[in-house]
Enzyme design. Sequence first.
Site, PDB file in Angstrom:
ATOM      1  NE  ARG A 153      -3.668   0.261  -0.027  1.00  0.00           N
ATOM      2  CZ  ARG A 153      -4.172   0.701  -1.177  1.00  0.00           C
ATOM      3  NH1 ARG A 153      -4.008   0.014  -2.296  1.00  0.00           N
ATOM      4  NH2 ARG A 153      -4.844   1.824  -1.237  1.00  0.00           N
ATOM      5  CB  ILE A 154       3.246   2.678   2.472  1.00  0.00           C
ATOM      6  CG1 ILE A 154       2.191   2.726   3.591  1.00  0.00           C
ATOM      7  CG2 ILE A 154       4.149   3.898   2.562  1.00  0.00           C
ATOM      8  CD1 ILE A 154       1.201   3.877   3.488  1.00  0.00           C
ATOM      9  CG  ASP A 187       7.121  -6.797  -3.552  1.00  0.00           C
ATOM     10  OD1 ASP A 187       7.048  -8.036  -3.394  1.00  0.00           O
ATOM     11  OD2 ASP A 187       6.458  -5.987  -2.877  1.00  0.00           O
ATOM     12  NE  ARG A 222      12.007 -15.477  -1.331  1.00  0.00           N
ATOM     13  CZ  ARG A 222      10.909 -15.763  -0.650  1.00  0.00           C
ATOM     14  NH1 ARG A 222      10.820 -15.442   0.632  1.00  0.00           N
ATOM     15  NH2 ARG A 222       9.880 -16.357  -1.233  1.00  0.00           N
ATOM     16  CB  SER A 244       7.511   4.040   4.729  1.00  0.00           C
ATOM     17  OG  SER A 244       7.263   2.668   4.495  1.00  0.00           O
ATOM     18  CB  SER A 271       3.330   5.478  12.768  1.00  0.00           C
ATOM     19  OG  SER A 271       2.719   6.373  13.685  1.00  0.00           O
ATOM     20  CB  CYS A 272      -0.071   6.944   9.049  1.00  0.00           C
ATOM     21  SG  CYS A 272      -0.851   5.541   9.895  1.00  0.00           S
ATOM     22  CG  HIS A 276      -5.578   3.452  12.034  1.00  0.00           C
ATOM     23  ND1 HIS A 276      -5.512   2.729  10.858  1.00  0.00           N
ATOM     24  CD2 HIS A 276      -4.460   4.226  12.056  1.00  0.00           C
ATOM     25  CE1 HIS A 276      -4.405   3.049  10.216  1.00  0.00           C
ATOM     26  NE2 HIS A 276      -3.760   3.956  10.921  1.00  0.00           N
ATOM     27  CB  THR A 300      -1.121   2.837  18.342  1.00  0.00           C
ATOM     28  OG1 THR A 300      -0.299   3.703  17.556  1.00  0.00           O
ATOM     29  CG2 THR A 300      -1.916   3.686  19.317  1.00  0.00           C
ATOM     30  N   GLY A 301       2.024   2.612  19.198  1.00  0.00           N
ATOM     31  CA  GLY A 301       3.133   3.343  19.811  1.00  0.00           C
ATOM     32  C   GLY A 301       3.194   4.787  19.358  1.00  0.00           C
TER      33      GLY A 301
END
Length: 341
Positions: free
Chosen positions: A17-18, A39, A86, A128, A157-158, A185, A217-218
Amino acid sequence: SIARMSVCKFGVNGFGRIGRITVRASLGNPSLAITAINDPFITLPYMAYMFTHDSTHGRFKGSVSFDEEAGTLTIDGNVVKVFHERDPAAIPWGDCGVHTVVESTGVFTTMEKAGLHLQGGASRVVISAPSKDAPMFVMGVNHELVKGSDKIISNASCTTNCLAPLSKVLHDTFTITSGLMTTVHAMTATQKIVDAPNQKGWRDGRGASQNIIPASTGAAKAVGKVIPDLDGKLTGMSFRVPTPDVSVVDLTVNLGKPATMDEIHSALKAAASGPMSGVLGWTSDPVVSTDFLGEERTCVVDATACMQLTPTFVKMIAWYDNEVGYSHKVCELVVHAFGKE
């Protein structure tokens, strides 16, 4: 410097996604050029398909093609070399002229693991995700502390990218003495479509589209790393809810200096139109989550949803597109760090 006058060639490791949305975001930034993607789990034709078709943000409006023989993906005429390694150390970033790698697998988030990209010829890695030991930066909050010598950095984080700008304005103006955050979230790919085993957290294994799921969540504690004066003064939790994108922070704080809600909003609006322009926003419209799909700012204060019990006890509400907003800030951090050289 020479860096400020040139374009930063960057690569992406992990085309999830990101990773994909960061590439989309970069195409509108003249200071960035996507040069390589790695990837190991997605074939080249599938990469082209996934980049073109997005259930949340819609079909990519540009052109996408691929050449399996050459191992390249062409996006809007930009030829991007594709690898399927990998081992991060085996990716030949240097052969593609890649300066900065955006590490978006969610796996290689420590200095040691992210540092493997440097062996392939990259000069810097931007993670990210939050990192246990890499310095974390949030645009509009502490990005000016990035040094040209920093080889491995994190974009946090977002949720931290939403919470930190809001916390900074409140703390700089009215002094936060303590606070609790809840982020409501959107679902993410780590969750389960239906109930399934999850050894890391039993609740996390419950069906994402059926439940409101309390989660850890941190993000709040991480604010203490980007704003050291708030270290130990904030903590929080998350509720995962059945929506595909856009999240909202609920920050309840005790203030050291009494203030009216008008004074608080004046401070936030001044920051939004000044030093935090492009990061912080403010709206008095009666908004809902889908109004923020595609929002590039990472923190948009919802003025009419905020409330106050006493002059020193307030609840602040701020929205963020946890995919698009965050990915744009990844791009901005890459460019900002590149310009420091």
